[in-house]
Design a protein around this motif. Structure first.
Motif, PDB file in Angstrom:
ATOM      1  N   SER A  87      -3.492  38.166  42.300  1.00 51.64           N
ATOM      2  CA  SER A  87      -4.406  38.195  41.159  1.00 51.64           C
ATOM      3  C   SER A  87      -4.070  39.344  40.213  1.00 51.64           C
ATOM      4  CB  SER A  87      -5.850  38.317  41.652  1.00 51.64           C
ATOM      5  OG  SER A  87      -6.741  38.451  40.559  1.00 51.64           O
ATOM      6  N   GLU A 123      -7.243  30.672  36.690  1.00 52.84           N
ATOM      7  CA  GLU A 123      -8.435  29.850  36.932  1.00 52.84           C
ATOM      8  C   GLU A 123      -8.356  29.170  38.296  1.00 52.84           C
ATOM      9  OE1 GLU A 123     -10.363  25.840  34.983  1.00 52.84           O
ATOM     10  OE2 GLU A 123      -9.399  27.265  33.616  1.00 52.84           O
ATOM     11  N   GLN A 148      -8.774  31.674  41.131  1.00 50.01           N
ATOM     12  CA  GLN A 148     -10.166  32.087  41.340  1.00 50.01           C
ATOM     13  C   GLN A 148     -10.920  31.079  42.206  1.00 50.01           C
ATOM     14  OE1 GLN A 148     -11.486  35.150  40.465  1.00 50.01           O
ATOM     15  NE2 GLN A 148     -13.042  34.380  41.886  1.00 50.01           N
ATOM     16  N   ARG A 155      -9.845  31.747  45.714  1.00 52.65           N
ATOM     17  CA  ARG A 155     -10.447  32.994  46.212  1.00 52.65           C
ATOM     18  C   ARG A 155     -11.919  32.772  46.592  1.00 52.65           C
ATOM     19  NH1 ARG A 155      -8.991  38.380  42.878  1.00 52.65           N
ATOM     20  NH2 ARG A 155      -9.544  39.282  44.915  1.00 52.65           N
ATOM     21  N   ASN A 156     -12.616  31.999  45.785  1.00 54.48           N
ATOM     22  CA  ASN A 156     -14.019  31.685  46.088  1.00 54.48           C
ATOM     23  C   ASN A 156     -14.130  30.898  47.406  1.00 54.48           C
ATOM     24  OD1 ASN A 156     -14.789  32.965  43.738  1.00 54.48           O
ATOM     25  ND2 ASN A 156     -14.985  31.080  42.545  1.00 54.48           N
TER      26      ASN A 156
END
Length: 318
Positions: free
Chosen positions: A143, A305, A308, A311-312
């Motif tokens: 990231s 995007e 992310q 990662r969530n």
């Protein structure tokens, strides 16, 4: 003379013989050689006053054109300010700057010294024991690398591309923060290629300055009429993400075997290990970036995007 006295004189001789370089009035003592590339060498140096350690990059310039390239690198360092991109402490030129046959000058770039080394070094150590990084650590590192690349791709007044992104060009600062280095290949992101001569020039430049196992397919065989853009870096990011998972670029193994990296790159085939601690979503993410056709490859915002979302999902797993 006794042995102690002789030993002391020998040590003093070693100290006195160390190279001292003066850059804009600051004296730096060369401590040791750190490494070298095709166009430069890097030494560990110590500020004679503060005793602080730095990395000193030396670029040999054998022509006015070489000097222009070195000065361009220095200018990029001066313009670019981002926590995930290396900063320039100081710089200078020494030697002839005239248009003289066989004249040689040298550019000196004082850069921060990272005692933890590069991401490449870190991954080699982990690879010996097949000690895979935790997926959350991978996502964090990747990231921050993406944030540095996003800064370049969104640079104003003109988007920039790094063009030699690889694990060896990512330093690790204290706290394991990745810092992208080596702006020697950095250039305007969008290149309009008009004809065979333009294509050959760009292809030759890429062969010189873009590491083969991280190089985008469109730079191996540049078409005579095309537009090359910042998505060359997205390909390299895909290779970096693969390295974070499996310690090296997917095309390093091909190179080590002596097979054609060029053919492996354009084939679009990715050699994922049969036994892997990472699930299919990670492999899909790598494939998302390693699209052979650059027009099908995402831009950096889409990569961030998608990252992310991953990662969530990882954070949601207890």
């Amino acid at each position: 003379m006794n042995a102690i006295g002789l030993s002391l004189i020998m040590k003093m001789g070693c100290i006195c013989s160390k190279e001292v370089i003066n850059i804009n009035g600051v004296r730096y003592i060369v401590k040791e050689h750190l490494g070298e590339g095709g166009f430069s060498t890097v030494d560990l140096v110590e500020n004679a006053s503060s005793r602080k350690l730095y990395a000193l990059k030396r670029i040999k310039c054998h022509s006015v054109e070489d000097q222009k390239i070195a000065m361009q690198e220095i200018n990029y360092y001066k313009k670019i300010k981002h926590p995930n991109i290396i900063v320039l402490i100081d710089s200078s030129f020494k030697g002839s700057a005239d248009i003289v046959v066989n004249a040689t000058s040298e550019a000196f770039l004082v850069l921060p010294y990272f005692s933890l080394g590069t991401l490449h070094d870190y991954l080699i150590v982990r690879s010996f024991a097949k000690n895979y990084l935790d997926i959350k650590e991978i996502y964090k590192l990747f990231s921050e690398i993406c944030q540095g690349i996003k800064y370049l791709h969104n640079f104003s007044p003109e988007a920039l591309a790094h063009r030699d992104l690889k694990s060896a060009n990512v330093c690790l600062s204290q706290g394991m923060v990745p810092v992208i280095m080596d702006l020697g290949s950095c250039a305007p992101a969008k290149v309009q290629v008009c004809g065979a001569q333009d294509a050959q020039k760009l292809q030759d430049l890429a062969a010189e300055r873009c590491s083969m196992t991280y190089r985008a397919p469109e730079l191996f065989h540049v078409e005579s009429y095309c537009v090359i853009d910042q998505r060359t870096d997205i390909w390299s990011l895909g290779c970096v993400m693969y390295a974070l998972c499996y310690f090296k670029s997917p095309f390093d193994v091909v190179h080590e075997r002596g097979d054609s990296v060029n053919l492996a790159v354009i084939s679009g085939s990715l050699p994922f290990p049969e036994e892997s601690p990472f699930d299919e979503s990670v492999h899909d993410f790598i494939k998302f970036m390693l699209q052979v056709n650059p027009s099908e490859r995402p831009f950096i915002d889409s990569v961030i995007e998608k990252l992310q979302v991953l990662r969530n999902e990882a954070d949601a797993v207890i």
